[in-house]
Design a protein around this motif. Structure first.
Motif, PDB file in Angstrom:
ATOM      1  N   PRO A 116       0.785  -1.242   0.000  1.00 48.48           N
ATOM      2  CA  PRO A 116       0.000   0.000   0.000  1.00 48.48           C
ATOM      3  C   PRO A 116       0.814   1.289   0.000  1.00 48.48           C
ATOM      4  CG  PRO A 116      -0.974  -1.599   1.489  1.00 48.48           C
ATOM      5  CD  PRO A 116       0.328  -2.188   1.036  1.00 48.48           C
ATOM      6  N   HIS A 117       1.965   1.301   0.673  1.00 47.17           N
ATOM      7  CA  HIS A 117       2.727   2.549   0.796  1.00 47.17           C
ATOM      8  C   HIS A 117       4.011   2.545  -0.037  1.00 47.17           C
ATOM      9  CE1 HIS A 117      -0.052   3.635   3.939  1.00 47.17           C
ATOM     10  NE2 HIS A 117       0.233   2.523   4.583  1.00 47.17           N
ATOM     11  N   ALA A 118       4.109   1.598  -0.968  1.00 48.54           N
ATOM     12  CA  ALA A 118       5.355   1.447  -1.718  1.00 48.54           C
ATOM     13  C   ALA A 118       5.251   1.943  -3.154  1.00 48.54           C
ATOM     14  CB  ALA A 118       5.786  -0.010  -1.718  1.00 48.54           C
ATOM     15  N   ARG A 119       4.062   2.422  -3.571  1.00 56.51           N
ATOM     16  CA  ARG A 119       3.831   2.828  -4.952  1.00 56.51           C
ATOM     17  C   ARG A 119       4.244   1.682  -5.880  1.00 56.51           C
ATOM     18  NH1 ARG A 119       2.568   8.164  -5.431  1.00 56.51           N
ATOM     19  NH2 ARG A 119       3.281   8.233  -7.576  1.00 56.51           N
ATOM     20  N   THR A 120       5.137   1.902  -6.826  1.00 64.04           N
ATOM     21  CA  THR A 120       5.506   0.838  -7.760  1.00 64.04           C
ATOM     22  C   THR A 120       6.860   0.191  -7.421  1.00 64.04           C
ATOM     23  OG1 THR A 120       6.467   2.489  -9.241  1.00 64.04           O
ATOM     24  CG2 THR A 120       4.186   1.853  -9.653  1.00 64.04           C
ATOM     25  N   ASP A 121       7.389   0.469  -6.248  1.00 65.58           N
ATOM     26  CA  ASP A 121       8.669  -0.118  -5.833  1.00 65.58           C
ATOM     27  C   ASP A 121       8.408  -1.497  -5.237  1.00 65.58           C
ATOM     28  OD1 ASP A 121      11.132  -0.799  -4.903  1.00 65.58           O
ATOM     29  OD2 ASP A 121      11.360   0.896  -3.532  1.00 65.58           O
ATOM     30  N   LEU A 122       8.627  -2.542  -6.041  1.00 65.59           N
ATOM     31  CA  LEU A 122       8.325  -3.902  -5.594  1.00 65.59           C
ATOM     32  C   LEU A 122       9.197  -4.335  -4.425  1.00 65.59           C
ATOM     33  CD1 LEU A 122       7.914  -5.737  -9.023  1.00 65.59           C
ATOM     34  CD2 LEU A 122       6.136  -4.761  -7.582  1.00 65.59           C
ATOM     35  N   TYR A 123      10.375  -3.740  -4.310  1.00 62.21           N
ATOM     36  CA  TYR A 123      11.312  -4.191  -3.286  1.00 62.21           C
ATOM     37  C   TYR A 123      11.159  -3.442  -1.967  1.00 62.21           C
ATOM     38  CZ  TYR A 123      13.159  -6.617  -7.250  1.00 62.21           C
ATOM     39  OH  TYR A 123      13.270  -7.438  -8.334  1.00 62.21           O
ATOM     40  N   THR A 128       6.255  -9.550   6.278  1.00 64.60           N
ATOM     41  CA  THR A 128       7.306 -10.366   6.893  1.00 64.60           C
ATOM     42  C   THR A 128       6.918 -11.842   6.922  1.00 64.60           C
ATOM     43  OG1 THR A 128       6.403 -10.038   9.120  1.00 64.60           O
ATOM     44  CG2 THR A 128       8.079  -8.478   8.360  1.00 64.60           C
ATOM     45  N   ALA A 129       7.923 -12.695   6.864  1.00 68.97           N
ATOM     46  CA  ALA A 129       7.760 -14.135   7.047  1.00 68.97           C
ATOM     47  C   ALA A 129       8.703 -14.559   8.161  1.00 68.97           C
ATOM     48  CB  ALA A 129       8.068 -14.874   5.752  1.00 68.97           C
ATOM     49  N   THR A 130       8.136 -14.996   9.269  1.00 65.48           N
ATOM     50  CA  THR A 130       8.923 -15.369  10.445  1.00 65.48           C
ATOM     51  C   THR A 130       9.064 -16.877  10.502  1.00 65.48           C
ATOM     52  OG1 THR A 130       8.023 -13.443  11.610  1.00 65.48           O
ATOM     53  CG2 THR A 130       9.103 -15.153  12.940  1.00 65.48           C
ATOM     54  N   LYS A 131      10.295 -17.359  10.624  1.00 58.81           N
ATOM     55  CA  LYS A 131      10.557 -18.803  10.646  1.00 58.81           C
ATOM     56  C   LYS A 131      10.139 -19.391  11.971  1.00 58.81           C
ATOM     57  CE  LYS A 131      12.461 -22.353   8.491  1.00 58.81           C
ATOM     58  NZ  LYS A 131      11.800 -23.393   9.307  1.00 58.81           N
ATOM     59  N   THR A 132       9.485 -20.551  11.909  1.00 57.85           N
ATOM     60  CA  THR A 132       9.111 -21.309  13.108  1.00 57.85           C
ATOM     61  C   THR A 132       9.583 -22.750  12.931  1.00 57.85           C
ATOM     62  OG1 THR A 132       6.968 -22.082  12.287  1.00 57.85           O
ATOM     63  CG2 THR A 132       7.033 -19.883  13.294  1.00 57.85           C
ATOM     64  N   GLU A 162      16.863  -9.699   7.282  1.00 60.73           N
ATOM     65  CA  GLU A 162      17.116  -8.266   7.405  1.00 60.73           C
ATOM     66  C   GLU A 162      17.374  -7.644   6.036  1.00 60.73           C
ATOM     67  OE1 GLU A 162      16.939  -6.341  10.064  1.00 60.73           O
ATOM     68  OE2 GLU A 162      16.303  -8.050  11.267  1.00 60.73           O
ATOM     69  N   ARG A 163      16.819  -6.454   5.851  1.00 64.32           N
ATOM     70  CA  ARG A 163      17.091  -5.723   4.628  1.00 64.32           C
ATOM     71  C   ARG A 163      18.448  -5.048   4.747  1.00 64.32           C
ATOM     72  NH1 ARG A 163      13.551  -0.930   1.655  1.00 64.32           N
ATOM     73  NH2 ARG A 163      15.320   0.073   0.652  1.00 64.32           N
ATOM     74  N   GLY A 164      19.303  -5.288   3.764  1.00 66.54           N
ATOM     75  CA  GLY A 164      20.611  -4.647   3.751  1.00 66.54           C
ATOM     76  C   GLY A 164      20.571  -3.350   2.964  1.00 66.54           C
ATOM     77  N   GLU A 208       6.821 -25.402   5.763  1.00 69.14           N
ATOM     78  CA  GLU A 208       8.151 -25.143   5.210  1.00 69.14           C
ATOM     79  C   GLU A 208       8.135 -25.212   3.685  1.00 69.14           C
ATOM     80  OE1 GLU A 208      12.126 -24.293   4.985  1.00 69.14           O
ATOM     81  OE2 GLU A 208      10.993 -24.394   6.863  1.00 69.14           O
ATOM     82  N   GLY A 209       7.364 -26.162   3.128  1.00 65.97           N
ATOM     83  CA  GLY A 209       7.319 -26.354   1.692  1.00 65.97           C
ATOM     84  C   GLY A 209       6.636 -25.248   0.934  1.00 65.97           C
ATOM     85  N   ALA A 210       6.036 -24.279   1.638  1.00 71.26           N
ATOM     86  CA  ALA A 210       5.375 -23.155   0.967  1.00 71.26           C
ATOM     87  C   ALA A 210       6.375 -22.156   0.394  1.00 71.26           C
ATOM     88  CB  ALA A 210       4.430 -22.447   1.932  1.00 71.26           C
ATOM     89  N   LEU A 211       7.630 -22.256   0.812  1.00 71.60           N
ATOM     90  CA  LEU A 211       8.651 -21.332   0.328  1.00 71.60           C
ATOM     91  C   LEU A 211       9.033 -21.693  -1.106  1.00 71.60           C
ATOM     92  CD1 LEU A 211      10.606 -18.982   1.041  1.00 71.60           C
ATOM     93  CD2 LEU A 211      12.267 -20.735   1.730  1.00 71.60           C
ATOM     94  N   LEU A 212       8.676 -20.814  -2.043  1.00 75.22           N
ATOM     95  CA  LEU A 212       9.025 -21.017  -3.450  1.00 75.22           C
ATOM     96  C   LEU A 212      10.489 -20.680  -3.717  1.00 75.22           C
ATOM     97  CD1 LEU A 212       6.140 -19.536  -5.655  1.00 75.22           C
ATOM     98  CD2 LEU A 212       7.020 -21.873  -5.714  1.00 75.22           C
ATOM     99  N   ALA A 213      10.941 -19.588  -3.116  1.00 80.56           N
ATOM    100  CA  ALA A 213      12.314 -19.138  -3.325  1.00 80.56           C
ATOM    101  C   ALA A 213      12.756 -18.337  -2.112  1.00 80.56           C
ATOM    102  CB  ALA A 213      12.422 -18.296  -4.587  1.00 80.56           C
ATOM    103  N   GLY A 214      13.956 -18.618  -1.623  1.00 79.21           N
ATOM    104  CA  GLY A 214      14.492 -17.911  -0.475  1.00 79.21           C
ATOM    105  C   GLY A 214      15.357 -16.738  -0.891  1.00 79.21           C
ATOM    106  N   PRO A 215      16.062 -16.138   0.074  1.00 76.35           N
ATOM    107  CA  PRO A 215      16.841 -14.922  -0.190  1.00 76.35           C
ATOM    108  C   PRO A 215      17.923 -15.077  -1.250  1.00 76.35           C
ATOM    109  CG  PRO A 215      16.594 -15.280   2.164  1.00 76.35           C
ATOM    110  CD  PRO A 215      16.088 -16.523   1.504  1.00 76.35           C
ATOM    111  N   ASP A 216      18.367 -16.284  -1.495  1.00 76.99           N
ATOM    112  CA  ASP A 216      19.424 -16.486  -2.479  1.00 76.99           C
ATOM    113  C   ASP A 216      18.906 -16.470  -3.919  1.00 76.99           C
ATOM    114  OD1 ASP A 216      17.983 -18.790  -1.966  1.00 76.99           O
ATOM    115  OD2 ASP A 216      19.639 -20.129  -2.505  1.00 76.99           O
TER     116      ASP A 216
END
Length: 346
Positions: A116-123, A128-132, A162-164, A208-216
């Motif tokens: 909602p507050h990002a306009r067209t900036d996808l990044y 958040t997705a918190t690991k359990t 974390e966002r770098g 766990e299997g719901a993750l399509l792609a991780g940070p890498d």
């Protein structure tokens, strides 16, 4: 645009078939599946049309050009491109079954990227997705989700770390069922009448299997999928420009003022020439980027340029039609609204 893309009999047949289907939007999902057009975005290894490893997306561009020429704003095929691209490239265990279900029209994928507050900036991703121990918990909100109403699955972009300094780091893509607890959708229509939704995610528990792609991998997959969506929208806009130009040329040669067709007036001829030049430029751009779809920067630039050209052509058509151009009896007002939507998406 057709002459720039349809260089073979197979291409011409594809264009004719797609144009016929998009002119009859009732039961479009079923007819697209039966015709095989939902397989366009996928490689042969996944059961699709595209030669494995090929960067040529001409077939895809032809289908979307036909969609534009038919004045069809439906998002079914675009959802297959965007969602299917992410799933086919992702790491979920059952992706082969999901891709086959998309091709057969049994699955519709909606992709939640914008916030909602990002306009067209996808990044600019605050979801958040918190690991359990059991999987992940998703919290956040997405907006402008195309086709979420009636979708069987959602792909959601969320921040898993974390966002770098680079906003592309720390992202993940998740596949979930829209009926899960904690998922709330508000459906509405965009200015062109196409359906979109806002999605709120509150403590959504996914395995766990719901993750399509991780940070890498998530950012690269997202870059590619969004570029393919932009290519499709650019092709649609180019096809729409062709339809607008053809309709306007017919009108000015039939509409008479002072005893002669207004198309004989030099000022009208200049306006038509400008529209034709922009339409040809857009068509040539689409043909170029479709054949080298690995150049993501060129696709982004072309999408923006063609959207601007399309707005200019649509506005000119309305002006040349006079007061009739503003009525809903003619397609030009709807065409302008569709061009505005194409300019804003992604």
């Amino acid at each position: 645009m057709v002459e720039f893309l349809t260089q073979t009999d197979e291409h011409r047949l594809l264009h004719e078939t797609a144009a016929r289907l998009f002119r009859e939007p009732d039961h479009l999902l079923r007819t697209l599946a039966e015709s095989g057009l939902l397989a366009l975005p996928f490689a042969e290894a996944d059961g699709g049309w595209r030669v494995d490893g090929s960067i040529d997306r001409t077939d895809q561009a032809i289908a979307f050009s036909a969609k534009g020429q038919a004045y069809c704003a439906d998002s079914t095929l675009l959802q297959a491109v965007l969602g299917g691209d992410l799933i086919a490239a992702g790491s979920t265990a059952d992706k082969a079954d999901i891709v086959q279900s998309i091709i057969e029209g049994r699955e519709r994928i909606a992709v939640g990227l914008h916030e909602p507050h990002a306009r067209t900036d996808l990044y600019h991703c605050a979801t958040t997705a918190t690991k359990t121990a059991q999987g992940w918990i998703l919290d956040g909100a997405k907006t402008l989700v195309l086709g979420a109403e009636g979708a069987s699955r959602l792909v959601i972009l969320a921040r898993v770390g974390e966002r770098g300094d680079d906003a592309r780091t720390g992202l993940g893509l998740f596949l979930l069922d829209p009926s899960m607890a904690g998922v709330a959708c508000r459906h509405y229509r965009l200015r062109d009448g196409s359906p979109a939704s806002d999605i709120a995610l509150t403590g959504v528990v996914v395995p766990e299997g719901a993750l399509l792609a991780g940070p890498d991998a998530a950012a690269d997959l997202l870059d590619h999928a969004v570029a393919m969506a932009r290519l499709c929208l650019a092709a649609e806009a180019s096809g729409l420009m062709s339809a607008i130009l053809a309709g306007t040329a017919t009108y000015v040669n039939e509409r008479k003022q002072f005893g002669q067709a207004i198309g004989s007036f030099q000022v009208i001829q200049h306006r038509l020439a400008d529209m034709a030049t922009l339409t040809d430029q857009a068509a040539a751009l689409v043909a170029d980027i479709a054949r080298r779809s690995d150049d993501l920067g060129a696709i982004d630039s072309a999408h923006r340029a063609i959207a601007e050209m399309g707005l200019t052509v649509a506005k000119a058509a309305i002006q040349l039609h006079g007061g009739n151009g503003m009525t809903e009896d003619l397609p030009y007002g709807a065409a302008l609204r569709r061009m505005m939507t194409i300019a804003l998406l992604f």
